[in-house]
Design a protein around this motif. Structure first.
Motif: not given
Length: 182
Positions: A111-113, A162-166, A172-177
């Motif tokens: 995965d990307e992370e 770093d800001r864009m990652k956060e 993603a958390m807001e969209s429940n992904y």
């Protein structure tokens, strides 16, 4: 002499000239026929010679063909060996291709992370090594060197990344992904 006698005399002279001409033609024709007769008499001997030569050519062809067949018989195992080597090479190439495909699928499934963490660790290690080398040089000189514009630009970009990652994590958390475990 009368006119009829002169006419008969002229016809006789014409007939004599015609017979002389025909005699010459017939003599030439007889000579030609004699030549043809001699050629026909020699023909069986010449045909015997031609047939003997043809028989020798056929015999030589058979010997050559037998020699070629014998040599091909000795080369046939070599062709089988070359074919086996080609088949083995094809199987090896197919195996290597399968392994490469498996590696590509495995690397694509990361995965990307995880990739970003690995790259971040690599970039961080390189930056730390560069900082250590530069600070060692500065200590030897006895003064602190001022950071260049390139360094400041790099720090700004790292901060932006770093800001864009956060922001991406939050979206993603807001969209429940993503799960909240990370």
């Amino acid at each position: 002499m009368s006119l009829s006698g002169i006419g008969v005399l002229l016809i006789g002279i014409g007939f004599l000239i015609l017979s002389i001409f025909l005699a010459r033609v017939l003599n030439n024709m007889a000579a030609i026929l004699n030549g043809v007769g001699r050629t026909v008499e020699q023909l069986p001997d010449q045909l015997d010679d031609v047939l003997n030569e043809t028989g020798q050519i056929i015999q030589n062809s058979n010997d050559t063909l037998a020699d070629v067949n014998e040599k091909l018989g000795t080369l046939t195992p070599l062709f089988h060996i070359v074919g086996d080597v080609g088949e083995s090479t094809r199987k090896l190439a197919s195996s290597v291709n399968d392994i490469a495909g498996t590696i590509i699928r495995k690397t694509e499934s990361v995965d990307e992370e995880t990739r970003n963490k690995r790259l971040g660790g690599l970039y961080g290690s390189a930056a730390l090594a560069l900082y250590a080398v530069n600070s060692g040089k500065e200590k030897k000189r006895g003064f602190l060197k001022r950071h260049s514009k390139l360094y400041a630009s790099g720090e700004q970009r790292a901060f932006d990344i770093d800001r864009m990652k956060e922001e991406a994590k939050e979206a993603a958390m807001e969209s429940n992904y993503m799960s909240n475990e990370k």
